[in-house]
Design a protein around this motif. Structure first.
Motif, PDB file in Angstrom:
ATOM      1  N   LEU A  20     -48.174 -20.701  29.680  1.00 49.92           N
ATOM      2  CA  LEU A  20     -49.387 -20.857  28.877  1.00 49.92           C
ATOM      3  C   LEU A  20     -49.051 -20.859  27.385  1.00 49.92           C
ATOM      4  O   LEU A  20     -49.587 -21.673  26.625  1.00 49.92           O
ATOM      5  N   LYS A  21     -48.158 -19.978  26.972  1.00 52.10           N
ATOM      6  CA  LYS A  21     -47.741 -19.946  25.564  1.00 52.10           C
ATOM      7  C   LYS A  21     -47.111 -21.281  25.173  1.00 52.10           C
ATOM      8  O   LYS A  21     -47.419 -21.838  24.121  1.00 52.10           O
ATOM      9  N   PHE A  22     -46.235 -21.777  26.029  1.00 51.60           N
ATOM     10  CA  PHE A  22     -45.587 -23.052  25.739  1.00 51.60           C
ATOM     11  C   PHE A  22     -46.606 -24.181  25.688  1.00 51.60           C
ATOM     12  O   PHE A  22     -46.520 -25.086  24.856  1.00 51.60           O
ATOM     13  N   GLY A  23     -47.610 -24.122  26.548  1.00 52.32           N
ATOM     14  CA  GLY A  23     -48.617 -25.167  26.623  1.00 52.32           C
ATOM     15  C   GLY A  23     -49.590 -25.191  25.457  1.00 52.32           C
ATOM     16  O   GLY A  23     -50.176 -26.231  25.164  1.00 52.32           O
ATOM     17  N   VAL A  24     -49.767 -24.069  24.796  1.00 54.18           N
ATOM     18  CA  VAL A  24     -50.756 -24.026  23.705  1.00 54.18           C
ATOM     19  C   VAL A  24     -50.127 -23.877  22.322  1.00 54.18           C
ATOM     20  O   VAL A  24     -50.843 -23.865  21.329  1.00 54.18           O
ATOM     21  N   LYS A  25     -48.811 -23.804  22.242  1.00 53.97           N
ATOM     22  CA  LYS A  25     -48.197 -23.511  20.947  1.00 53.97           C
ATOM     23  C   LYS A  25     -48.368 -24.626  19.924  1.00 53.97           C
ATOM     24  O   LYS A  25     -48.306 -24.365  18.735  1.00 53.97           O
ATOM     25  N   ASN A  26     -48.613 -25.849  20.359  1.00 55.65           N
ATOM     26  CA  ASN A  26     -48.767 -26.960  19.415  1.00 55.65           C
ATOM     27  C   ASN A  26     -50.196 -27.497  19.359  1.00 55.65           C
ATOM     28  O   ASN A  26     -50.418 -28.600  18.883  1.00 55.65           O
ATOM     29  N   ILE A  27     -51.141 -26.717  19.843  1.00 60.22           N
ATOM     30  CA  ILE A  27     -52.525 -27.185  19.855  1.00 60.22           C
ATOM     31  C   ILE A  27     -53.120 -27.056  18.455  1.00 60.22           C
ATOM     32  O   ILE A  27     -52.995 -26.030  17.796  1.00 60.22           O
ATOM     33  N   SER A  28     -53.762 -28.121  18.039  1.00 64.42           N
ATOM     34  CA  SER A  28     -54.436 -28.138  16.749  1.00 64.42           C
ATOM     35  C   SER A  28     -55.897 -27.767  16.956  1.00 64.42           C
ATOM     36  O   SER A  28     -56.559 -28.288  17.850  1.00 64.42           O
ATOM     37  N   MET A  29     -56.389 -26.891  16.133  1.00 63.57           N
ATOM     38  CA  MET A  29     -57.776 -26.449  16.250  1.00 63.57           C
ATOM     39  C   MET A  29     -58.704 -27.272  15.360  1.00 63.57           C
ATOM     40  O   MET A  29     -59.809 -26.853  15.053  1.00 63.57           O
ATOM     41  N   THR A  30     -58.245 -28.448  14.945  1.00 61.27           N
ATOM     42  CA  THR A  30     -59.084 -29.311  14.119  1.00 61.27           C
ATOM     43  C   THR A  30     -59.642 -30.434  14.973  1.00 61.27           C
ATOM     44  O   THR A  30     -59.085 -30.790  16.002  1.00 61.27           O
ATOM     45  N   GLY A  31     -60.739 -30.990  14.538  1.00 60.78           N
ATOM     46  CA  GLY A  31     -61.387 -32.060  15.283  1.00 60.78           C
ATOM     47  C   GLY A  31     -62.550 -31.526  16.081  1.00 60.78           C
ATOM     48  O   GLY A  31     -62.960 -30.366  15.958  1.00 60.78           O
ATOM     49  N   SER A  32     -63.074 -32.367  16.926  1.00 64.10           N
ATOM     50  CA  SER A  32     -64.232 -31.983  17.729  1.00 64.10           C
ATOM     51  C   SER A  32     -63.842 -30.951  18.781  1.00 64.10           C
ATOM     52  O   SER A  32     -62.668 -30.794  19.120  1.00 64.10           O
ATOM     53  N   VAL A  33     -64.855 -30.284  19.298  1.00 65.21           N
ATOM     54  CA  VAL A  33     -64.626 -29.296  20.354  1.00 65.21           C
ATOM     55  C   VAL A  33     -63.980 -29.979  21.559  1.00 65.21           C
ATOM     56  O   VAL A  33     -63.042 -29.433  22.150  1.00 65.21           O
ATOM     57  N   LEU A  34     -64.434 -31.150  21.910  1.00 70.23           N
ATOM     58  CA  LEU A  34     -63.863 -31.889  23.039  1.00 70.23           C
ATOM     59  C   LEU A  34     -62.390 -32.200  22.786  1.00 70.23           C
ATOM     60  O   LEU A  34     -61.556 -32.042  23.680  1.00 70.23           O
ATOM     61  N   HIS A  35     -62.057 -32.602  21.576  1.00 71.82           N
ATOM     62  CA  HIS A  35     -60.658 -32.895  21.231  1.00 71.82           C
ATOM     63  C   HIS A  35     -59.781 -31.659  21.406  1.00 71.82           C
ATOM     64  O   HIS A  35     -58.669 -31.737  21.930  1.00 71.82           O
ATOM     65  N   VAL A  36     -60.273 -30.521  20.964  1.00 68.03           N
ATOM     66  CA  VAL A  36     -59.514 -29.273  21.095  1.00 68.03           C
ATOM     67  C   VAL A  36     -59.357 -28.913  22.573  1.00 68.03           C
ATOM     68  O   VAL A  36     -58.261 -28.570  23.019  1.00 68.03           O
ATOM     69  N   LEU A  37     -60.434 -29.007  23.349  1.00 70.05           N
ATOM     70  CA  LEU A  37     -60.376 -28.656  24.771  1.00 70.05           C
ATOM     71  C   LEU A  37     -59.440 -29.569  25.558  1.00 70.05           C
ATOM     72  O   LEU A  37     -58.716 -29.114  26.441  1.00 70.05           O
ATOM     73  N   VAL A  38     -59.438 -30.847  25.239  1.00 67.61           N
ATOM     74  CA  VAL A  38     -58.581 -31.798  25.949  1.00 67.61           C
ATOM     75  C   VAL A  38     -57.108 -31.454  25.746  1.00 67.61           C
ATOM     76  O   VAL A  38     -56.287 -31.651  26.639  1.00 67.61           O
ATOM     77  N   GLN A  39     -56.780 -30.904  24.584  1.00 65.54           N
ATOM     78  CA  GLN A  39     -55.391 -30.520  24.322  1.00 65.54           C
ATOM     79  C   GLN A  39     -54.907 -29.427  25.270  1.00 65.54           C
ATOM     80  O   GLN A  39     -53.711 -29.293  25.522  1.00 65.54           O
ATOM     81  N   TYR A  40     -55.828 -28.632  25.783  1.00 69.46           N
ATOM     82  CA  TYR A  40     -55.460 -27.557  26.704  1.00 69.46           C
ATOM     83  C   TYR A  40     -55.083 -28.087  28.083  1.00 69.46           C
ATOM     84  O   TYR A  40     -54.547 -27.346  28.903  1.00 69.46           O
ATOM     85  N   ILE A  41     -55.381 -29.335  28.351  1.00 72.49           N
ATOM     86  CA  ILE A  41     -55.038 -29.913  29.643  1.00 72.49           C
ATOM     87  C   ILE A  41     -53.669 -30.569  29.512  1.00 72.49           C
ATOM     88  O   ILE A  41     -53.540 -31.722  29.126  1.00 72.49           O
ATOM     89  N   ASN A  42     -52.648 -29.786  29.808  1.00 73.89           N
ATOM     90  CA  ASN A  42     -51.280 -30.303  29.812  1.00 73.89           C
ATOM     91  C   ASN A  42     -50.516 -29.639  30.947  1.00 73.89           C
ATOM     92  O   ASN A  42     -50.985 -28.664  31.536  1.00 73.89           O
ATOM     93  N   ILE A  43     -49.348 -30.151  31.247  1.00 71.57           N
ATOM     94  CA  ILE A  43     -48.602 -29.705  32.426  1.00 71.57           C
ATOM     95  C   ILE A  43     -48.268 -28.215  32.360  1.00 71.57           C
ATOM     96  O   ILE A  43     -48.289 -27.521  33.371  1.00 71.57           O
ATOM     97  N   TYR A  44     -47.982 -27.704  31.162  1.00 71.66           N
ATOM     98  CA  TYR A  44     -47.605 -26.299  31.042  1.00 71.66           C
ATOM     99  C   TYR A  44     -48.787 -25.369  31.312  1.00 71.66           C
ATOM    100  O   TYR A  44     -48.633 -24.345  31.978  1.00 71.66           O
ATOM    101  N   VAL A  45     -49.940 -25.724  30.793  1.00 69.19           N
ATOM    102  CA  VAL A  45     -51.139 -24.919  31.048  1.00 69.19           C
ATOM    103  C   VAL A  45     -51.501 -24.980  32.533  1.00 69.19           C
ATOM    104  O   VAL A  45     -51.808 -23.953  33.145  1.00 69.19           O
ATOM    105  N   ILE A  46     -51.433 -26.152  33.109  1.00 65.84           N
ATOM    106  CA  ILE A  46     -51.746 -26.296  34.543  1.00 65.84           C
ATOM    107  C   ILE A  46     -50.764 -25.483  35.383  1.00 65.84           C
ATOM    108  O   ILE A  46     -51.165 -24.753  36.298  1.00 65.84           O
ATOM    109  N   LEU A  47     -49.468 -25.576  35.071  1.00 66.19           N
ATOM    110  CA  LEU A  47     -48.477 -24.785  35.812  1.00 66.19           C
ATOM    111  C   LEU A  47     -48.679 -23.286  35.594  1.00 66.19           C
ATOM    112  O   LEU A  47     -48.483 -22.492  36.520  1.00 66.19           O
ATOM    113  N   GLY A  48     -49.086 -22.901  34.393  1.00 63.18           N
ATOM    114  CA  GLY A  48     -49.369 -21.493  34.125  1.00 63.18           C
ATOM    115  C   GLY A  48     -50.518 -20.979  34.982  1.00 63.18           C
ATOM    116  O   GLY A  48     -50.444 -19.898  35.566  1.00 63.18           O
ATOM    117  N   ILE A  49     -51.569 -21.769  35.067  1.00 61.22           N
ATOM    118  CA  ILE A  49     -52.724 -21.384  35.900  1.00 61.22           C
ATOM    119  C   ILE A  49     -52.318 -21.307  37.364  1.00 61.22           C
ATOM    120  O   ILE A  49     -52.675 -20.359  38.080  1.00 61.22           O
TER     121      ILE A  49
END
Length: 116
Positions: A20-49
């Motif tokens: 999870l740390k690896f999956g969110v370490k490069n997430i930008s908190m700028t832009g729309s809420v949808l843009h930020v949320l979509v960044q959380y959908i990556n292979i590392y976050v999915i594998l963490g879950i």
């Protein structure tokens, strides 16, 4: 065999934290809420879950077989693993207090395991 399952559950839980740390370490908190949320959908976050889910399934089985006090004490090993691998993978800082605390946790786990 049950101790191995306990350790596997703890390893999966610690792995989940690192993934999870690896999956969110490069997430930008700028832009729309949808843009930020979509960044959380990556292979590392999915594998963490998925690692958390696997850990939980094993943990539920463990709880049907051993005393919760014995099993739960091993979850402290997760602190040791996460600290060690956060230093290796993410270059996080370590100091004397962190090392001493980690050694005390490891000693506590050893004492509990031997006292069974």
């Amino acid at each position: 065999m049950l101790t191995i399952l306990i350790l596997l559950s703890v390893i999966l839980s610690a792995s989940a934290q690192l993934l999870l740390k690896f999956g969110v370490k490069n997430i930008s908190m700028t832009g729309s809420v949808l843009h930020v949320l979509v960044q959380y959908i990556n292979i590392y976050v999915i594998l963490g879950i998925l690692s958390y889910v696997g850990s939980m399934v094993i943990w539920l089985y463990i709880l049907t077989k051993v005393d919760v006090g014995y099993a739960y004490s091993f979850t402290s090993l997760g602190f040791v693993l996460v600290m060690l691998f956060s230093i290796i993978l993410f270059g996080e800082n370590v100091n004397t207090f962190k090392i001493a605390g980690t050694l005390f946790i490891a000693l506590g786990i050893i004492l509990i395991a031997r006292g069974r």
